[in-house]
Design a protein around this motif. Structure first.
Motif, PDB file in Angstrom:
ATOM      1  N   LEU A   1     -20.268  28.905  21.559  1.00 32.59           N
ATOM      2  CA  LEU A   1     -21.624  28.548  21.147  1.00 32.59           C
ATOM      3  C   LEU A   1     -22.628  29.098  22.141  1.00 32.59           C
ATOM      4  O   LEU A   1     -22.326  29.265  23.336  1.00 32.59           O
ATOM      5  CB  LEU A   1     -21.773  27.026  21.057  1.00 32.59           C
ATOM      6  N   THR A   2     -23.846  29.371  21.667  1.00 38.65           N
ATOM      7  CA  THR A   2     -24.914  29.816  22.561  1.00 38.65           C
ATOM      8  C   THR A   2     -25.507  28.607  23.269  1.00 38.65           C
ATOM      9  O   THR A   2     -25.243  27.450  22.903  1.00 38.65           O
ATOM     10  CB  THR A   2     -26.013  30.553  21.778  1.00 38.65           C
TER      11      THR A   2
ATOM     12  N   SER B   1     -28.527  27.677  23.164  1.00 41.38           N
ATOM     13  CA  SER B   1     -29.410  26.991  22.223  1.00 41.38           C
ATOM     14  C   SER B   1     -28.611  26.052  21.328  1.00 41.38           C
ATOM     15  O   SER B   1     -29.028  24.904  21.073  1.00 41.38           O
ATOM     16  CB  SER B   1     -30.170  28.013  21.368  1.00 41.38           C
ATOM     17  N   GLN B   2     -27.455  26.503  20.867  1.00 45.23           N
ATOM     18  CA  GLN B   2     -26.610  25.667  20.012  1.00 45.23           C
ATOM     19  C   GLN B   2     -26.044  24.479  20.784  1.00 45.23           C
ATOM     20  O   GLN B   2     -25.924  23.374  20.241  1.00 45.23           O
ATOM     21  CB  GLN B   2     -25.471  26.518  19.433  1.00 45.23           C
TER      22      GLN B   2
ATOM     23  N   THR C   1     -28.698  21.809  21.169  1.00 43.39           N
ATOM     24  CA  THR C   1     -28.850  21.048  19.923  1.00 43.39           C
ATOM     25  C   THR C   1     -27.696  20.066  19.758  1.00 43.39           C
ATOM     26  O   THR C   1     -27.873  18.915  19.350  1.00 43.39           O
ATOM     27  CB  THR C   1     -28.896  22.007  18.725  1.00 43.39           C
ATOM     28  N   GLU C   2     -26.475  20.540  20.112  1.00 41.88           N
ATOM     29  CA  GLU C   2     -25.274  19.707  19.971  1.00 41.88           C
ATOM     30  C   GLU C   2     -25.325  18.491  20.880  1.00 41.88           C
ATOM     31  O   GLU C   2     -24.943  17.376  20.480  1.00 41.88           O
ATOM     32  CB  GLU C   2     -24.024  20.547  20.289  1.00 41.88           C
TER      33      GLU C   2
ATOM     34  N   GLN D   1     -32.606  23.536  26.317  1.00 43.04           N
ATOM     35  CA  GLN D   1     -31.813  24.729  26.633  1.00 43.04           C
ATOM     36  C   GLN D   1     -31.878  25.044  28.116  1.00 43.04           C
ATOM     37  O   GLN D   1     -30.902  25.507  28.699  1.00 43.04           O
ATOM     38  CB  GLN D   1     -32.317  25.915  25.800  1.00 43.04           C
TER      39      GLN D   1
END
Length: 298
Positions: free
Chosen positions: A263-264, A266-267, A270-271, A276
Motif C-alpha cells: 500500500l502507498t 496515502s492508503q 486512510t487505513e 500521511q
C-alpha cells in the motif's frame, strides 16, 4: 644380423657362440639398425642368451674408440637386446591408464642412460644395474608429465611402498588387501595409507561433463550442488523477523501494509486514520531502527 629363432634354426646340438657372431659376416658387428636383433626362442635359454649377448656386446663396446661407426651399431644392439627388460619394468605401471607403448618409450630412455653409464668392470649384472634407472625414468615421467594434480613428494615416495605391499598382499591372500592390512604390513598409520591411495588415483582428472556409467548416465556436473542465491535472504529474513517482533503493534502493522500489502503512504493513512505526514515520519523512524539493529524504544 638376425639371430635364428627356434623355428628357423637348423637341427644341430652345437650352439652358436655370441663371440663368433661378432666376428662373422652379418654378425653383431655388422648390425645396421635396431630391430634386426631378436633373442632366441628356445625355452629355458632366452634369459641366458640375452645376458650372454649383453656381456659380449659390452666387452666389444669397451674395445671400440669413441666415435667409431661400429660403436653406434653395438650400442643399438644393446638397446634392442634389453628391450624386454624395459617391457618388464613397464608392466608395473599397467594400472596407470597410460598407453603401454608410451611407458615403454619412456623406459627405453632410462635403458639408454643405463647403457651409457654402465661399467662392466664393477662385476654387476647389467639388468641389476639398469632396472632401477628404467623405473626411475618412468616414475619421473608420471610425476612430471602425467599427474593433473600436485601430490606431495612424500606421498609419491610412500605410494611406491604402498603399491608394492598391495601386490604382495594380493598374492598372499588372493584378494585385494584392506587398509589396516597394508598399514600393518608397512608399519605406518592407516591415515597415510588412505592418503596414498587417494594420491595414487590423482593421475587423471575426470571431466565434469563426462557421463558416469554407474550413475545411470548422469554427468558429474549434474550431481554437483550449486549456490542458491536465496540463501542470503534466509539470514536476512530471520534477522528482520527478530526485529519485527520488538515493534509495537501499530508500527508493525504499518510495515506490513507498506512492504507486504504494497500500500502507498496515502492508503495507509486512510487505513489507520492518521495523516500521511505522520505515516511518513513513522516509517522513517521504523526503518532507521531496523537498519541499525537496535531494539525499539518508545
Amino acid at each position: 644380423m638376425f639371430v635364428r629363432t627356434q623355428d628357423s634354426a637348423p637341427e644341430t646340438d652345437e650352439e652358436e657362440s655370441p663371440l663368433a657372431l661378432l666376428s662373422t659376416p652379418g654378425g653383431l658387428g655388422d648390425l645396421g639398425a635396431p630391430g634386426a636383433l631378436r633373442s632366441r626362442a628356445t625355452p629355458g635359454r632366452s634369459t641366458v642368451d640375452v645376458r650372454t649377448l649383453t656381456r659380449v656386446l659390452f666387452e666389444r663396446l669397451t674395445e671400440l674408440p669413441p666415435g667409431a661407426p661400429e660403436r653406434e651399431r653395438v650400442r643399438a644392439a644393446l638397446i634392442e637386446v634389453n628391450i624386454p627388460l624395459v617391457r618388464y619394468a613397464a608392466t608395473r605401471f599397467r594400472s596407470r591408464n597410460e598407453p603401454m607403448e608410451d611407458i615403454v618409450q619412456v623406459g627405453t630412455i632410462g635403458l639408454i642412460n643405463a647403457i651409457d653409464r654402465f661399467d662392466p668392470g664393477r662385476g654387476v649384472q647389467f639388468p641389476t644395474y639398469a632396472l632401477p634407472t628404467i623405473l626411475g625414468e618412468i616414475k619421473r615421467y608420471f610425476r612430471d608429465n602425467v599427474r593433473t594434480m600436485h601430490v606431495p613428494r612424500r606421498l609419491q615416495e610412500l605410494w611406491v611402498q604402498v603399491s608394492g605391499a598391495m601386490e604382495e598382499l594380493t598374492v598372499t591372500h588372493g584378494r585385494t588387501p584392506k587398509v589396516p592390512e597394508i598399514a600393518a604390513n608397512l608399519r605406518i598409520p592407516e591415515e597415510d595409507v588412505r592418503a596414498c591411495l587417494d594420491a595414487g588415483r590423482a593421475y587423471n582428472a575426470a571431466s565434469l561433463e563426462a557421463a558416469q556409467e554407474h550413475e545411470g548416465g548422469l554427468a558429474l556436473l549434474d550431481r554437483l550442488g550449486y549456490e542458491d542465491s536465496a540463501l542470503a535472504d534466509v539470514e536476512h529474513r530471520d534477522m528482520v523477523r527478530h526485529l519485527l517482533v520488538q515493534l509495537p503493534e501499530r508500527e508493525r502493522r504499518i510495515l506490513m501494509l507498506r512492504f507486504f500489502a504494497n500500500l502507498t503512504q496515502s492508503q495507509i493513512s486512510t487505513e489507520l486514520g492518521m495523516s500521511q505526514m505522520h505515516v511518513s515520519r513513522l516509517l522513517s523512524r521504523i526503518l532507521t531502527r531496523l537498519r541499525t539493529g537496535n531494539s525499539w524504544e518508545e
